[in-house]
Scaffold this active site. Structure first.
Site, PDB file in Angstrom:
ATOM      1  N   TYR A 173      32.900  39.955  33.727  1.00  0.00           N
ATOM      2  CA  TYR A 173      33.646  39.543  32.537  1.00  0.00           C
ATOM      3  C   TYR A 173      34.717  40.558  32.175  1.00  0.00           C
ATOM      4  O   TYR A 173      35.896  40.230  32.101  1.00  0.00           O
ATOM      5  CB  TYR A 173      32.679  39.345  31.374  1.00  0.00           C
ATOM      6  N   ARG A 303      32.485  49.515  18.423  1.00  0.00           N
ATOM      7  CA  ARG A 303      33.698  48.719  18.640  1.00  0.00           C
ATOM      8  C   ARG A 303      34.331  48.353  17.301  1.00  0.00           C
ATOM      9  O   ARG A 303      33.657  47.813  16.422  1.00  0.00           O
ATOM     10  CB  ARG A 303      33.372  47.466  19.435  1.00  0.00           C
TER      11      ARG A 303
HETATM   12  N1  LIG Z   1      34.153  34.568  20.620  1.00  0.00           N
HETATM   13  C1  LIG Z   1      34.410  35.840  20.845  1.00  0.00           C
HETATM   14  O1  LIG Z   1      33.859  36.704  20.165  1.00  0.00           O
HETATM   15  C2  LIG Z   1      35.391  36.263  21.892  1.00  0.00           C
HETATM   16  C3  LIG Z   1      35.718  37.614  21.974  1.00  0.00           C
HETATM   17  C4  LIG Z   1      36.628  38.016  22.942  1.00  0.00           C
HETATM   18  C5  LIG Z   1      37.231  37.099  23.777  1.00  0.00           C
HETATM   19  N2  LIG Z   1      36.901  35.789  23.658  1.00  0.00           N
HETATM   20  C6  LIG Z   1      37.541  34.847  24.597  1.00  0.00           C
HETATM   21  O2  LIG Z   1      37.920  33.662  23.926  1.00  0.00           O
HETATM   22  C7  LIG Z   1      37.730  32.535  24.778  1.00  0.00           C
HETATM   23  C8  LIG Z   1      36.872  31.486  24.100  1.00  0.00           C
HETATM   24  O3  LIG Z   1      35.623  32.050  23.758  1.00  0.00           O
HETATM   25  P1  LIG Z   1      34.527  31.233  22.934  1.00  0.00           P
HETATM   26  O4  LIG Z   1      33.815  32.206  22.084  1.00  0.00           O
HETATM   27  O5  LIG Z   1      35.132  30.037  22.325  1.00  0.00           O
HETATM   28  O6  LIG Z   1      33.539  30.822  24.107  1.00  0.00           O
HETATM   29  P2  LIG Z   1      32.907  29.412  24.534  1.00  0.00           P
HETATM   30  O7  LIG Z   1      31.925  29.728  25.599  1.00  0.00           O
HETATM   31  O8  LIG Z   1      32.446  28.670  23.326  1.00  0.00           O
HETATM   32  O9  LIG Z   1      34.167  28.640  25.128  1.00  0.00           O
HETATM   33  C9  LIG Z   1      34.609  28.766  26.438  1.00  0.00           C
HETATM   34  C10 LIG Z   1      35.038  27.401  26.943  1.00  0.00           C
HETATM   35  O10 LIG Z   1      35.541  27.526  28.284  1.00  0.00           O
HETATM   36  C11 LIG Z   1      34.962  26.505  29.085  1.00  0.00           C
HETATM   37  N3  LIG Z   1      34.960  26.976  30.475  1.00  0.00           N
HETATM   38  C12 LIG Z   1      34.249  28.000  31.003  1.00  0.00           C
HETATM   39  N4  LIG Z   1      34.529  28.135  32.312  1.00  0.00           N
HETATM   40  C13 LIG Z   1      35.453  27.182  32.614  1.00  0.00           C
HETATM   41  C14 LIG Z   1      36.140  26.806  33.805  1.00  0.00           C
HETATM   42  N5  LIG Z   1      35.929  27.431  34.962  1.00  0.00           N
HETATM   43  N6  LIG Z   1      37.008  25.757  33.749  1.00  0.00           N
HETATM   44  C15 LIG Z   1      37.225  25.093  32.588  1.00  0.00           C
HETATM   45  N7  LIG Z   1      36.605  25.410  31.432  1.00  0.00           N
HETATM   46  C16 LIG Z   1      35.732  26.444  31.445  1.00  0.00           C
HETATM   47  C17 LIG Z   1      33.594  26.294  28.488  1.00  0.00           C
HETATM   48  O11 LIG Z   1      33.000  25.063  28.840  1.00  0.00           O
HETATM   49  C18 LIG Z   1      33.892  26.400  26.998  1.00  0.00           C
HETATM   50  O12 LIG Z   1      34.283  25.173  26.458  1.00  0.00           O
HETATM   51  C19 LIG Z   1      37.164  33.089  26.079  1.00  0.00           C
HETATM   52  O13 LIG Z   1      38.232  33.294  26.981  1.00  0.00           O
HETATM   53  C20 LIG Z   1      36.581  34.423  25.679  1.00  0.00           C
HETATM   54  O14 LIG Z   1      36.571  35.329  26.746  1.00  0.00           O
HETATM   55  C21 LIG Z   1      35.988  35.344  22.749  1.00  0.00           C
HETATM   56  O1  LIG Z   2      19.833  38.917  19.439  1.00  0.00           O
HETATM   57  C1  LIG Z   2      20.670  39.837  19.595  1.00  0.00           C
HETATM   58  C2  LIG Z   2      21.846  39.701  20.386  1.00  0.00           C
HETATM   59  C3  LIG Z   2      22.696  40.788  20.502  1.00  0.00           C
HETATM   60  N1  LIG Z   2      22.426  41.951  19.854  1.00  0.00           N
HETATM   61  C4  LIG Z   2      23.368  43.088  19.913  1.00  0.00           C
HETATM   62  O2  LIG Z   2      24.547  42.694  19.253  1.00  0.00           O
HETATM   63  C5  LIG Z   2      25.674  43.319  19.815  1.00  0.00           C
HETATM   64  C6  LIG Z   2      26.708  42.261  20.097  1.00  0.00           C
HETATM   65  O3  LIG Z   2      26.259  41.448  21.163  1.00  0.00           O
HETATM   66  P1  LIG Z   2      26.909  40.032  21.512  1.00  0.00           P
HETATM   67  O4  LIG Z   2      26.110  39.463  22.623  1.00  0.00           O
HETATM   68  O5  LIG Z   2      27.051  39.217  20.280  1.00  0.00           O
HETATM   69  O6  LIG Z   2      28.385  40.361  21.967  1.00  0.00           O
HETATM   70  P2  LIG Z   2      29.064  41.613  22.677  1.00  0.00           P
HETATM   71  O7  LIG Z   2      29.791  42.347  21.623  1.00  0.00           O
HETATM   72  O8  LIG Z   2      28.097  42.384  23.488  1.00  0.00           O
HETATM   73  O9  LIG Z   2      30.032  40.907  23.675  1.00  0.00           O
HETATM   74  C7  LIG Z   2      31.029  40.030  23.200  1.00  0.00           C
HETATM   75  O10 LIG Z   2      32.164  40.797  23.066  1.00  0.00           O
HETATM   76  C8  LIG Z   2      33.416  40.196  22.901  1.00  0.00           C
HETATM   77  C9  LIG Z   2      33.624  38.941  23.697  1.00  0.00           C
HETATM   78  O11 LIG Z   2      34.469  39.098  24.786  1.00  0.00           O
HETATM   79  C10 LIG Z   2      32.427  38.187  24.046  1.00  0.00           C
HETATM   80  O12 LIG Z   2      32.226  37.204  23.071  1.00  0.00           O
HETATM   81  C11 LIG Z   2      31.186  38.957  24.242  1.00  0.00           C
HETATM   82  O13 LIG Z   2      31.246  39.514  25.487  1.00  0.00           O
HETATM   83  C12 LIG Z   2      25.180  44.074  21.037  1.00  0.00           C
HETATM   84  O14 LIG Z   2      25.059  45.429  20.727  1.00  0.00           O
HETATM   85  C13 LIG Z   2      23.799  43.485  21.312  1.00  0.00           C
HETATM   86  O15 LIG Z   2      22.925  44.463  21.839  1.00  0.00           O
HETATM   87  C14 LIG Z   2      21.289  42.079  19.070  1.00  0.00           C
HETATM   88  O16 LIG Z   2      21.044  43.126  18.465  1.00  0.00           O
HETATM   89  N2  LIG Z   2      20.452  41.030  18.980  1.00  0.00           N
END
Ligand SMILES: NC(=O)c1ccc[n+]([C@@H]2O[C@H](COP(=O)([O-])OP(=O)(O)OC[C@H]3O[C@@H](n4cnc5c(N)ncnc54)[C@H](O)[C@@H]3O)[C@@H](O)[C@H]2O)c1
Ligand SMILES: O=c1ccn([C@@H]2O[C@H](COP(=O)(O)OP(=O)(O)O[C@H]3OC[C@@H](O)[C@H](O)[C@H]3O)[C@@H](O)[C@H]2O)c(=O)[nH]1
Length: 343
Positions: A173, A303
């Site tokens: 990732y 972070r």
């Molecule tokens: N939510 C966060 O905290 C967070 C943080 C940092 C970055 N992002 C980025 O934002 C974007 C969206 O994240 P999210 O939280 O909505 O996650 P999510 O898992 O809800 O959404 C991801 C979507 O991408 C689709 N997908 C995955 N692989 C695919 C592929 N090969 N082809 C087509 N579709 C595909 C999934 O089905 C899903 O609908 C991602 O790129 C993620 O890396 C999210």
């Molecule tokens: O049940 C849980 C799940 C997670 N955690 C902790 O919560 C923190 C956040 O974990 P998450 O799984 O929510 O997400 P992370 O911050 O590790 O990663 C996220 O970062 C940014 C995005 O790119 C992605 O959505 C995801 O990779 C970690 O320190 C993890 O150890 C708990 O304490 N309890």
């Protein structure tokens, strides 16, 4: 020409958009592709884009972690189209803007099939850049705060190159997203593609999968079900949580503005995981227990985004505080779980 202020300016003019986009006799609509638009952030972005009657929105998603349910209100709408498509395969359509979100985001999902995660980040981004090159579309990549790895600089600003394990279980990732960023800049420099890169920090809100595995959704589902909140050790690790409506506004400002990025988009309010659990307990279920459980390898210890650049270049900053966002998410989770609040 758009720049990130760091000598990354393209020497090539951007490719010409389609002649239809310069319509002389009738209103030109903007055709916007959202990859990953059936997911959590993507579906909220689609809602916002659809509010503008000049936008046509196309979602391409393979439904790995997303669902049609998130888009049900738009299915059948004349300005909306949903395609089951995996971005690791080329996509031949005509578009003006591409929001490239497709990629599993929760650690349990991106680690489930790491080779596929890397392919999605690398081949998927190459395919979308190829589409941008052919059509002259502007493309925005949703990168991540994970490009900073386990950061040794705090808070993180965009000039920090990160501290990432290249061979760890999270690498599919975080290294995948780093390569995706490289590809974006290489296409920009070599082919003049208009690019935008958002580095998203932890985002939460309604429509997250109930079994998504990320910390906010876990704690809220646990609190509603009267199950102990599982704080992974040591519990002092920190994250900064951004509400999804703020995130969508930031992404749209970045897309429609003049800066390539990378730009951090996130909420600088920083919490330890123990503090997050205590907030959820207080707001959602004061009776619930908090327990500690084992953590997973390479978990970043701290972070917090430095959002100076987003404020200055996009005029953007988040508005929703964690304590206001959590109850909004609780409501959605209670609806979906069918568990109402105890009187
Ligand atoms: N939510 C966060 O905290 C967070 C943080 C940092 C970055 N992002 C980025 O934002 C974007 C969206 O994240 P999210 O939280 O909505 O996650 P999510 O898992 O809800 O959404 C991801 C979507 O991408 C689709 N997908 C995955 N692989 C695919 C592929 N090969 N082809 C087509 N579709 C595909 C999934 O089905 C899903 O609908 C991602 O790129 C993620 O890396 C999210
Ligand atoms: O049940 C849980 C799940 C997670 N955690 C902790 O919560 C923190 C956040 O974990 P998450 O799984 O929510 O997400 P992370 O911050 O590790 O990663 C996220 O970062 C940014 C995005 O790119 C992605 O959505 C995801 O990779 C970690 O320190 C993890 O150890 C708990 O304490 N309890």
């Amino acid at each position: 020409m758009a720049s990130n202020g760091n000598n990354h300016v393209s020497t090539k003019p951007p490719p010409e958009p389609s002649p239809l986009r310069k319509a002389k006799f009738f209103q030109a609509n903007m055709r916007i592709l959202v990859t990953g638009g059936a997911g959590f952030i993507g579906s909220h972005l689609v809602d916002k884009l659809m509010e503008n009657e000049k936008n046509e929105v196309i979602v391409a998603d393979n439904y790995f972690t997303g669902s049609k349910d998130n888009l049900k209100k738009w299915i059948g709408h004349p300005r909306f189209e949903l395609i089951r498509h995996d971005v690791t395969e080329p996509l031949l359509i005509e578009v003006d803007q591409i929001y490239h979100l497709a990629c599993p985001a929760s650690p349990i999902f991106y680690k489930y099939n790491p080779v596929k995660t890397i392919k999605t980040n690398v081949i998927g981004t190459l395919n979308m850049l190829g589409l941008a090159k052919r059509t002259g579309a502007r493309i925005l990549l949703t990168s991540t705060s994970e490009v900073y790895g386990d950061p040794l600089v705090h808070p993180q600003d965009e000039t920090y190159w990160g501290n990432v394990n290249p061979i760890g279980v999270r690498s599919c990732y975080d290294e995948g997203k780093r390569v995706a960023e490289t590809l974006m800049f290489d296409y920009h420099r070599q082919h003049g593609i208009e690019i935008r890169i958002a580095r998203i920090f932890n985002t939460y809100g309604p429509r997250m999968n109930i079994d998504d595995g990320r910390v906010v959704s876990n704690f809220i589902a646990q609190a509603i079900r009267d199950e102990p909140l599982t704080v992974q050790l040591p519990g002092t690790q920190t994250r900064s949580f951004c509400y999804v409506s703020d995130m969508v506004n930031g992404l749209m400002r970045l897309m429609d503005g003049e800066n390539t990025g990378p730009i951090n988009i996130g909420n600088p309010g920083e919490f330890t995981m123990l503090e997050l659990a205590e907030n959820v307990k207080e707001l959602i279920n004061p009776e619930v227990k908090i327990i500690t459980v084992e953590n997973t390898p390479d978990d970043p210890r701290q972070r917090k985004p430095d959002i100076t650049k987003a404020k200055e270049l996009l005029g953007w900053e988040p508005k929703v505080k964690l304590r206001d966002g959590l109850p909004l998410m609780e409501e959605d989770f209670r609806d979906r779980l069918g568990i109402s609040r105890k009187k």
